[in-house]
Design a protein around this motif. Structure first.
Motif, PDB file in Angstrom:
ATOM      1  N   ARG A 156      11.731  -4.380  -4.183  1.00  0.00           N
ATOM      2  CA  ARG A 156      12.266  -3.579  -3.078  1.00  0.00           C
ATOM      3  C   ARG A 156      11.313  -2.456  -2.695  1.00  0.00           C
ATOM      4  NH1 ARG A 156      17.754   0.230  -2.995  1.00  0.00           N
ATOM      5  NH2 ARG A 156      16.542   2.096  -2.637  1.00  0.00           N
ATOM      6  N   ARG A 157      10.803  -1.738  -3.703  1.00  0.00           N
ATOM      7  CA  ARG A 157       9.890  -0.632  -3.418  1.00  0.00           C
ATOM      8  C   ARG A 157       8.568  -1.156  -2.858  1.00  0.00           C
ATOM      9  NH1 ARG A 157       9.736   4.345  -1.623  1.00  0.00           N
ATOM     10  NH2 ARG A 157       8.101   5.627  -2.532  1.00  0.00           N
ATOM     11  N   TYR A 158       8.076  -2.248  -3.430  1.00  0.00           N
ATOM     12  CA  TYR A 158       6.819  -2.840  -2.971  1.00  0.00           C
ATOM     13  C   TYR A 158       6.916  -3.224  -1.496  1.00  0.00           C
ATOM     14  CZ  TYR A 158       2.985  -6.196  -2.560  1.00  0.00           C
ATOM     15  OH  TYR A 158       1.877  -6.877  -2.132  1.00  0.00           O
ATOM     16  N   ASP A 159       7.996  -3.896  -1.129  1.00  0.00           N
ATOM     17  CA  ASP A 159       8.165  -4.315   0.273  1.00  0.00           C
ATOM     18  C   ASP A 159       8.324  -3.117   1.198  1.00  0.00           C
ATOM     19  OD1 ASP A 159       7.960  -6.958  -0.446  1.00  0.00           O
ATOM     20  OD2 ASP A 159      10.129  -7.312  -0.511  1.00  0.00           O
ATOM     21  N   ALA A 160       9.038  -2.094   0.728  1.00  0.00           N
ATOM     22  CA  ALA A 160       9.255  -0.912   1.557  1.00  0.00           C
ATOM     23  C   ALA A 160       7.938  -0.181   1.844  1.00  0.00           C
ATOM     24  CB  ALA A 160      10.238   0.042   0.875  1.00  0.00           C
ATOM     25  N   LEU A 161       7.008  -0.258   0.895  1.00  0.00           N
ATOM     26  CA  LEU A 161       5.713   0.391   1.060  1.00  0.00           C
ATOM     27  C   LEU A 161       4.744  -0.443   1.892  1.00  0.00           C
ATOM     28  CD1 LEU A 161       5.210   1.745  -2.573  1.00  0.00           C
ATOM     29  CD2 LEU A 161       5.674   3.106  -0.530  1.00  0.00           C
ATOM     30  N   GLY A 162       5.114  -1.669   2.177  1.00  0.00           N
ATOM     31  CA  GLY A 162       4.235  -2.532   2.954  1.00  0.00           C
ATOM     32  C   GLY A 162       3.277  -3.353   2.124  1.00  0.00           C
ATOM     33  N   GLY A 163       3.428  -3.308   0.788  1.00  0.00           N
ATOM     34  CA  GLY A 163       2.605  -4.131  -0.084  1.00  0.00           C
ATOM     35  C   GLY A 163       1.158  -3.666  -0.160  1.00  0.00           C
ATOM     36  N   TYR A 164       0.358  -4.457  -0.852  1.00  0.00           N
ATOM     37  CA  TYR A 164      -1.069  -4.150  -0.946  1.00  0.00           C
ATOM     38  C   TYR A 164      -1.749  -4.374   0.399  1.00  0.00           C
ATOM     39  CZ  TYR A 164      -1.378  -3.479  -6.000  1.00  0.00           C
ATOM     40  OH  TYR A 164      -1.254  -2.981  -7.275  1.00  0.00           O
ATOM     41  N   ARG A 165      -2.630  -3.479   0.740  1.00  0.00           N
ATOM     42  CA  ARG A 165      -3.400  -3.626   1.962  1.00  0.00           C
ATOM     43  C   ARG A 165      -4.658  -4.459   1.674  1.00  0.00           C
ATOM     44  NH1 ARG A 165      -2.408   2.736   3.355  1.00  0.00           N
ATOM     45  NH2 ARG A 165      -0.408   2.475   4.409  1.00  0.00           N
ATOM     46  N   PRO A 166      -5.179  -5.149   2.682  1.00  0.00           N
ATOM     47  CA  PRO A 166      -6.331  -6.038   2.474  1.00  0.00           C
ATOM     48  C   PRO A 166      -7.637  -5.263   2.323  1.00  0.00           C
ATOM     49  CG  PRO A 166      -5.716  -6.054   4.784  1.00  0.00           C
ATOM     50  CD  PRO A 166      -4.667  -5.234   4.066  1.00  0.00           C
ATOM     51  N   LEU A 167      -7.728  -4.486   1.257  1.00  0.00           N
ATOM     52  CA  LEU A 167      -8.908  -3.672   0.999  1.00  0.00           C
ATOM     53  C   LEU A 167      -9.789  -4.343  -0.041  1.00  0.00           C
ATOM     54  CD1 LEU A 167      -7.203  -0.149   0.735  1.00  0.00           C
ATOM     55  CD2 LEU A 167      -8.196  -1.230   2.763  1.00  0.00           C
ATOM     56  N   GLN A 168     -11.105  -4.228   0.120  1.00  0.00           N
ATOM     57  CA  GLN A 168     -12.032  -4.767  -0.867  1.00  0.00           C
ATOM     58  C   GLN A 168     -12.112  -3.892  -2.106  1.00  0.00           C
ATOM     59  OE1 GLN A 168     -15.855  -6.358   0.455  1.00  0.00           O
ATOM     60  NE2 GLN A 168     -15.232  -6.013   2.583  1.00  0.00           N
ATOM     61  N   ILE A 169     -11.799  -2.628  -1.951  1.00  0.00           N
ATOM     62  CA  ILE A 169     -11.883  -1.663  -3.042  1.00  0.00           C
ATOM     63  C   ILE A 169     -10.867  -0.560  -2.781  1.00  0.00           C
ATOM     64  CG2 ILE A 169     -13.625  -0.183  -1.972  1.00  0.00           C
ATOM     65  CD1 ILE A 169     -14.982   0.001  -4.721  1.00  0.00           C
ATOM     66  N   MET A 170     -10.457   0.122  -3.845  1.00  0.00           N
ATOM     67  CA  MET A 170      -9.501   1.219  -3.779  1.00  0.00           C
ATOM     68  C   MET A 170      -8.094   0.763  -3.392  1.00  0.00           C
ATOM     69  SD  MET A 170     -10.959   3.963  -4.779  1.00  0.00           S
ATOM     70  CE  MET A 170     -12.664   4.236  -5.320  1.00  0.00           C
ATOM     71  N   GLU A 171      -7.837  -0.531  -3.509  1.00  0.00           N
ATOM     72  CA  GLU A 171      -6.490  -1.018  -3.222  1.00  0.00           C
ATOM     73  C   GLU A 171      -5.477  -0.460  -4.213  1.00  0.00           C
ATOM     74  OE1 GLU A 171      -7.529  -3.021  -6.662  1.00  0.00           O
ATOM     75  OE2 GLU A 171      -8.749  -2.915  -4.852  1.00  0.00           O
ATOM     76  N   ASP A 172      -5.923  -0.197  -5.457  1.00  0.00           N
ATOM     77  CA  ASP A 172      -5.027   0.354  -6.466  1.00  0.00           C
ATOM     78  C   ASP A 172      -4.721   1.821  -6.190  1.00  0.00           C
ATOM     79  OD1 ASP A 172      -7.660   1.000  -6.925  1.00  0.00           O
ATOM     80  OD2 ASP A 172      -7.662   0.478  -9.057  1.00  0.00           O
ATOM     81  N   VAL A 173      -5.744   2.591  -5.834  1.00  0.00           N
ATOM     82  CA  VAL A 173      -5.534   4.003  -5.507  1.00  0.00           C
ATOM     83  C   VAL A 173      -4.648   4.130  -4.271  1.00  0.00           C
ATOM     84  CG1 VAL A 173      -6.673   6.149  -4.815  1.00  0.00           C
ATOM     85  CG2 VAL A 173      -7.723   4.676  -6.551  1.00  0.00           C
ATOM     86  N   ASP A 174      -4.906   3.306  -3.284  1.00  0.00           N
ATOM     87  CA  ASP A 174      -4.101   3.318  -2.061  1.00  0.00           C
ATOM     88  C   ASP A 174      -2.627   3.069  -2.376  1.00  0.00           C
ATOM     89  OD1 ASP A 174      -3.786   3.003   1.001  1.00  0.00           O
ATOM     90  OD2 ASP A 174      -3.025   1.089   0.233  1.00  0.00           O
ATOM     91  N   MET A 175      -2.359   2.128  -3.274  1.00  0.00           N
ATOM     92  CA  MET A 175      -0.975   1.797  -3.609  1.00  0.00           C
ATOM     93  C   MET A 175      -0.282   2.921  -4.370  1.00  0.00           C
ATOM     94  SD  MET A 175       1.696  -0.062  -3.579  1.00  0.00           S
ATOM     95  CE  MET A 175       1.277  -1.710  -3.002  1.00  0.00           C
ATOM     96  N   VAL A 176      -0.925   3.470  -5.418  1.00  0.00           N
ATOM     97  CA  VAL A 176      -0.247   4.501  -6.210  1.00  0.00           C
ATOM     98  C   VAL A 176      -0.066   5.783  -5.405  1.00  0.00           C
ATOM     99  CG1 VAL A 176      -1.032   3.553  -8.402  1.00  0.00           C
ATOM    100  CG2 VAL A 176      -2.389   5.321  -7.296  1.00  0.00           C
ATOM    101  N   ARG A 177      -0.944   6.044  -4.451  1.00  0.00           N
ATOM    102  CA  ARG A 177      -0.742   7.219  -3.591  1.00  0.00           C
ATOM    103  C   ARG A 177       0.507   7.047  -2.734  1.00  0.00           C
ATOM    104  NH1 ARG A 177      -5.774   9.063  -0.190  1.00  0.00           N
ATOM    105  NH2 ARG A 177      -4.412  10.847   0.141  1.00  0.00           N
ATOM    106  N   ARG A 178       0.753   5.829  -2.272  1.00  0.00           N
ATOM    107  CA  ARG A 178       1.954   5.589  -1.470  1.00  0.00           C
ATOM    108  C   ARG A 178       3.216   5.607  -2.323  1.00  0.00           C
ATOM    109  NH1 ARG A 178       1.330   0.258   1.129  1.00  0.00           N
ATOM    110  NH2 ARG A 178      -0.565  -0.086  -0.063  1.00  0.00           N
TER     111      ARG A 178
END
Length: 233
Positions: A156-178
């Motif tokens: 539920r939380r993952y979908d509400a945040l829009g999921g992982y973005r198609p980034l080559q790098i920093m996808e993890d930082v982007d997710m935990v910031r959201r």
């Protein structure tokens, strides 16, 4: 029940150990499925995944893209994102079950929380211990874990945040910031990661490059450009 999502690219060296920690009889009641999101491996990654009973899905190369594809294919109410060279240590399942029980008692608010494991390296050197301590301070000061600590988050939380973005790098930082620092739980169980990249590049050189990439990300530099810097030796 949770789904484990693992992005891979020629991961035959490490994937067997990673999967072994997930298919033990004691954890089968917790895990609904294991999804391998592969970015075009040419080694034995697929054979290893299928031998372990994991589902194998193909996705365009790129960790953010692969994580998103794996999450889309996953069936669990909770998602555990894990790197292919990271091995969860014994007892991780009991700690996760305890956490999920506590969050369930909080009702809908509990579903907004996410959790990460304790970073550790499979190396006995002084530099490995120093890096582990640095990560502890980074997480305590900034609430900023990386993907090699795993990420447990409700569907539920993952979908509400829009999921992982198609980034080559920093996808993890982007997710935990959201997700937000206040909604992150830091688990005690170690997630032991292969030190191969640090041994190949040197602990100081690789750590410095990681810090540079993080700084550039916070300065608003395009992640594609950061990825090119990250790949330089």
């Amino acid at each position: 029940m949770l789904s484990v999502v693992i992005p891979t690219l020629n991961a035959e060296k490490s994937l067997t150990r990673t999967l072994a920690a997930l298919v033990r009889p004691t954890v089968r009641g917790l895990i609904k499925d294991v999804v391998i999101a592969d970015g075009g491996s040419t080694d034995e990654t697929r054979a290893i995944a299928e031998a372990a009973g994991a589902r194998f899905v193909q996705a365009p190369r790129g960790r953010g893209t692969q994580l998103a594809a794996g999450a889309q294919a996953a069936r669990g109410d909770w998602l555990l994102f894990l790197h292919a060279d990271t091995v969860l240590q014994p007892g991780w399942d009991e700690e996760v079950e305890t956490l999920l029980d506590r969050l369930q008692k909080r009702g809908a608010k509990g579903l907004d929380f996410a959790a990460v494991f304790r970073f550790a390296l499979d190396d006995f050197s002084f530099w490995a211990r120093m890096l582990e301590r640095t990560v502890v301070w980074r997480c305590w000061l900034f609430g900023l874990p990386y993907g090699d600590q795993g990420l447990l988050v409700s569907r539920r939380r993952y979908d509400a945040l829009g999921g992982y973005r198609p980034l080559q790098i920093m996808e993890d930082v982007d997710m935990v910031r959201r997700i937000g620092r206040r909604r992150l739980v830091f688990l005690r169980t170690p997630a032991v990661t292969s030190p191969e990249r640090y041994l190949n590049d040197g602990y100081i050189a690789r750590s410095s490059r990681n810090a540079l990439c993080l700084m550039l990300y916070y300065l608003g530099v395009n992640p594609d450009r950061i990825a090119r810097i990250y790949k330089k030796r």
